[in-house]
Scaffold this active site. Structure first.
Site, PDB file in Angstrom:
ATOM      1  N   ASP A 122       0.814  -1.217   0.000  1.00 46.79           N
ATOM      2  CA  ASP A 122       0.000   0.000   0.000  1.00 46.79           C
ATOM      3  C   ASP A 122       0.850   1.270   0.000  1.00 46.79           C
ATOM      4  O   ASP A 122       0.361   2.353   0.303  1.00 46.79           O
ATOM      5  CB  ASP A 122      -0.935  -0.002   1.221  1.00 46.79           C
ATOM      6  CG  ASP A 122      -0.153  -0.179   2.529  1.00 46.79           C
ATOM      7  OD1 ASP A 122       1.089  -0.187   2.500  1.00 46.79           O
ATOM      8  OD2 ASP A 122      -0.803  -0.310   3.589  1.00 46.79           O
ATOM      9  N   CYS A 124       4.859  -0.275   2.781  1.00 51.09           N
ATOM     10  CA  CYS A 124       5.405  -1.611   3.086  1.00 51.09           C
ATOM     11  C   CYS A 124       6.731  -1.543   3.842  1.00 51.09           C
ATOM     12  O   CYS A 124       6.944  -2.320   4.784  1.00 51.09           O
ATOM     13  CB  CYS A 124       5.555  -2.429   1.800  1.00 51.09           C
ATOM     14  SG  CYS A 124       6.689  -1.741   0.577  1.00 51.09           S
ATOM     15  N   HIS A 179       9.008  -4.303  -3.481  1.00 51.08           N
ATOM     16  CA  HIS A 179       8.202  -4.476  -2.260  1.00 51.08           C
ATOM     17  C   HIS A 179       9.082  -5.011  -1.133  1.00 51.08           C
ATOM     18  O   HIS A 179      10.021  -5.777  -1.364  1.00 51.08           O
ATOM     19  CB  HIS A 179       7.068  -5.459  -2.548  1.00 51.08           C
ATOM     20  CG  HIS A 179       6.181  -5.729  -1.373  1.00 51.08           C
ATOM     21  ND1 HIS A 179       5.276  -4.804  -0.894  1.00 51.08           N
ATOM     22  CD2 HIS A 179       6.063  -6.827  -0.569  1.00 51.08           C
ATOM     23  CE1 HIS A 179       4.637  -5.331   0.140  1.00 51.08           C
ATOM     24  NE2 HIS A 179       5.098  -6.542   0.354  1.00 51.08           N
TER      25      HIS A 179
END
Length: 304
Positions: free
Chosen positions: A167, A170, A291
């Site tokens: 989102d 992270c 990520h």
């Protein structure tokens, strides 16, 4: 059995082990090249340092992309070879049966209904082949290969991935989770963002040479740098290497980053390693970009 794999216009006979050794050698050679590049930077030459840093990033990205493509190609080709061998056996058996049927019914005409059945069977066979190919691409795609590699590294250390939502927060949520794991004062992602933004504002001269305008690659102006700091503190702007370094300073704690390609690296090694945070870095987990996940102690999944 060695499988022939086409890389570019060359056909290379490599086993999976040989391909792995080849990739390790290439990464080792790249690290040596990177060290040479770093040594070429004169002390205080910020412009040269920025250029070398960008060049190192391009070299690492290019090697990773090529090695990912080679590994994916090897896997897909290897799977296809097995599928073709199985299909040939099946076809031989089918041909034998078909020949017997034709001998017995040589005087009979194939009905329209039989033709429809044959057409349907062929369509089903083609559909199943497409499914096999899609599953191969999924299993041996960049995302899955990367995830399985990281899981293997963690498993050998008695750890497993702790999933963090993608989102924009992270990195900060992963660090927040690690603070709980190592027993430090708990902070949520918003508090970590604010601390990171404040540290960046107070140390502009230290970080400004390493942050460029994404549209022009020019250094940020003081006004643009201030906005960058505001975005770090107040929005869901994605955090990267700069923010990782800041978080290590703010929390006075080393942060180890585990990735699929290359050895794990530690930020803030000068701090005590008794309580060290561990994150995983995924380049291909989501289409929007890289990520960060956290880790936890390995727990064997229960069989259903």
């Amino acid at each position: 059995m060695n499988d022939g794999i086409v890389f570019g216009y060359r056909k290379i006979e490599l086993t999976e082990e040989e391909l792995t050794l080849k990739h390790k050698k290439e990464r080792k050679e790249l690290q040596a090249q990177i060290q040479t590049l770093k040594k070429s930077i004169c002390k205080g030459d910020k412009k040269k340092k920025k250029e070398i840093t960008e060049e190192i990033g391009r070299l690492e990205e290019a090697l990773e992309k090529r090695q990912d493509e080679e590994l994916t190609t090897w896997k897909v080709v290897h799977l296809n070879i097995n599928n073709v061998e199985n299909e040939n056996i099946e076809e031989c058996s089918n041909e034998s049966i078909k020949s017997n049927v034709q001998n017995e019914q040589s005087t009979q005409r194939i009905s329209k209904a039989q033709k429809r059945r044959d057409k349907k069977a062929n369509a089903e066979k083609e559909r199943n082949q497409r499914i096999i190919e899609e599953e191969a691409l999924n299993v041996f795609g960049k995302r899955n290969v990367e995830t399985q590699t990281i899981k293997k590294i963690l498993f050998e250390r008695g750890l497993m991935i702790y999933e963090i939502p993608s989102d924009g927060h992270c990195l900060y949520n992963a660090v927040a989770h690690q603070l709980k794991i190592i027993g430090e004062t708990p902070l949520n992602f918003q508090e970590l963002r604010i601390k990171t933004g404040i540290y960046l504002r107070e140390n502009m001269n230290e970080f400004l040479p390493f942050i460029s305008n994404p549209d022009s690659d020019d250094f940020l102006s003081p006004e643009q740098y201030k906005k960058y700091c505001d975005d770090v503190a107040d929005t869901n702007a994605w955090g990267g290497a700069i923010e990782l370094q800041v978080l290590s300073h703010v929390l006075k704690c080393p942060i180890e980053v585990i990735q699929a390609s290359g050895a794990p690296y530690i930020i803030g090694e000068s701090y005590s390693t008794e309580k060290k945070m561990i994150l995983t870095y995924h380049r291909h987990m989501y289409e929007l970009g890289a990520h960060y996940n956290s880790v936890t102690k390995y727990v064997k999944e229960e069989e259903s």
